[in-house]
Design an enzyme around this catalytic site. Sequence first.
Site, PDB file in Angstrom:
ATOM      1  N   SER A  71      14.238 -35.537   8.530  1.00 25.61           N
ATOM      2  CA  SER A  71      15.066 -35.169   9.679  1.00 25.61           C
ATOM      3  C   SER A  71      14.600 -33.851  10.291  1.00 25.61           C
ATOM      4  O   SER A  71      13.943 -33.024   9.652  1.00 25.61           O
ATOM      5  CB  SER A  71      16.526 -35.028   9.253  1.00 25.61           C
TER       6      SER A  71
HETATM    7  N1  SAH Z   1      17.270 -37.117   3.723  1.00 23.44           N
HETATM    8  C1  SAH Z   1      15.908 -37.513   4.021  1.00 23.44           C
HETATM    9  C2  SAH Z   1      15.843 -38.262   5.355  1.00 23.44           C
HETATM   10  C3  SAH Z   1      15.146 -39.544   5.168  1.00 23.44           C
HETATM   11  S1  SAH Z   1      15.306 -40.716   6.497  1.00 23.44           S
HETATM   12  C4  SAH Z   1      14.956 -36.339   3.986  1.00 23.44           C
HETATM   13  O1  SAH Z   1      15.440 -35.204   3.842  1.00 23.44           O
HETATM   14  O2  SAH Z   1      13.746 -36.530   4.065  1.00 23.44           O
HETATM   15  C5  SAH Z   1      16.530 -41.816   5.844  1.00 23.44           C
HETATM   16  C6  SAH Z   1      16.234 -42.466   4.527  1.00 23.44           C
HETATM   17  O3  SAH Z   1      17.304 -43.358   4.257  1.00 23.44           O
HETATM   18  C7  SAH Z   1      14.966 -43.304   4.482  1.00 23.44           C
HETATM   19  O4  SAH Z   1      14.155 -42.871   3.430  1.00 23.44           O
HETATM   20  C8  SAH Z   1      15.484 -44.716   4.235  1.00 23.44           C
HETATM   21  O5  SAH Z   1      14.640 -45.522   3.437  1.00 23.44           O
HETATM   22  C9  SAH Z   1      16.792 -44.437   3.531  1.00 23.44           C
HETATM   23  N2  SAH Z   1      17.767 -45.529   3.543  1.00 23.44           N
HETATM   24  C10 SAH Z   1      18.094 -46.376   4.556  1.00 23.44           C
HETATM   25  N3  SAH Z   1      19.056 -47.230   4.147  1.00 23.44           N
HETATM   26  C11 SAH Z   1      19.359 -46.915   2.864  1.00 23.44           C
HETATM   27  C12 SAH Z   1      20.265 -47.432   1.882  1.00 23.44           C
HETATM   28  N4  SAH Z   1      21.085 -48.470   2.133  1.00 23.44           N
HETATM   29  N5  SAH Z   1      20.286 -46.871   0.663  1.00 23.44           N
HETATM   30  C13 SAH Z   1      19.468 -45.818   0.355  1.00 23.44           C
HETATM   31  N6  SAH Z   1      18.601 -45.281   1.227  1.00 23.44           N
HETATM   32  C14 SAH Z   1      18.540 -45.823   2.470  1.00 23.44           C
END
Ligand code: SAH
Length: 232
Positions: A71
């Site tokens: 993000s």
């Molecule tokens: N918090 C992260 C942002 C990653 S983007 C950071 O600091 O880098 C969002 C993430 O959510 C992705 O890695 C995606 O694979 C994950 N995601 C999407 N749906 C999900 C679910 N149902 N359960 C767990 N993770 C999920």
Amino acid sequence: MLDHVSTFTRSTVREAQKQALLQELRAKGIKNEAVLQALATVRREDFLPEALKARAYENVSLPIGAGQTISQPYTVAFMTELLAPTPEQLPTYKVLEIGTGSGYQAAILAAMGIRHIFTVERIPELFAETEKRFAALGIQAQMRLSDGTLGWSENAQFDAIIVTAGSPDVPEALAQQLAVGGKMVVPVGSQTSQRLYRITRVHAASGADAFQAEEFQAFRFVPLLGEQGWSA
Ligand code: SAH
């Protein structure tokens, strides 16, 4: 671009870029000093692929592989501010993150002194990479590879839940895993644009009146895929 300058020069440049980013976050309204301090402490370059490390302190989201993104720093700061513990809450504060991704958001929570961090990711390669990263950086967070829309009931109730992917609605299973007084920060909307909500649990009862919702600005997240999110 900075690859052929010395490591010393590179870190000096990054430090200047980090200070400029922190100024930008303050100018955009981030006030919580513990949050700003955590963003100052954590090296965002440690959470990025090699080719993107030079862009670590740009206020943008960046690709981390598997079609996912880390993000934007402003988004991380804004969401973290919405669920920051008071100094009195800090020692026992328990947080669940849905969407581990690179691990940067969890690292920010850890840098704030939060000791009970649970984080769930659904993509095996990101999970494995971030597990190694946490071990290398000494970040204490419990990780799980599963569908985070169902939460982590074995470790409920949580004082805070942070959903870092965009959901079609507030996942009910997550709401039920909030402690009374607990807060969930969750982006809700379409697959391309969402508004941020903070849901506070005001009663132990499970009905809708057990929760209060506050609406914040629009953000763009990758979709939350799973049983109580978008269909995968
Ligand atoms: N918090 C992260 C942002 C990653 S983007 C950071 O600091 O880098 C969002 C993430 O959510 C992705 O890695 C995606 O694979 C994950 N995601 C999407 N749906 C999900 C679910 N149902 N359960 C767990 N993770 C999920």
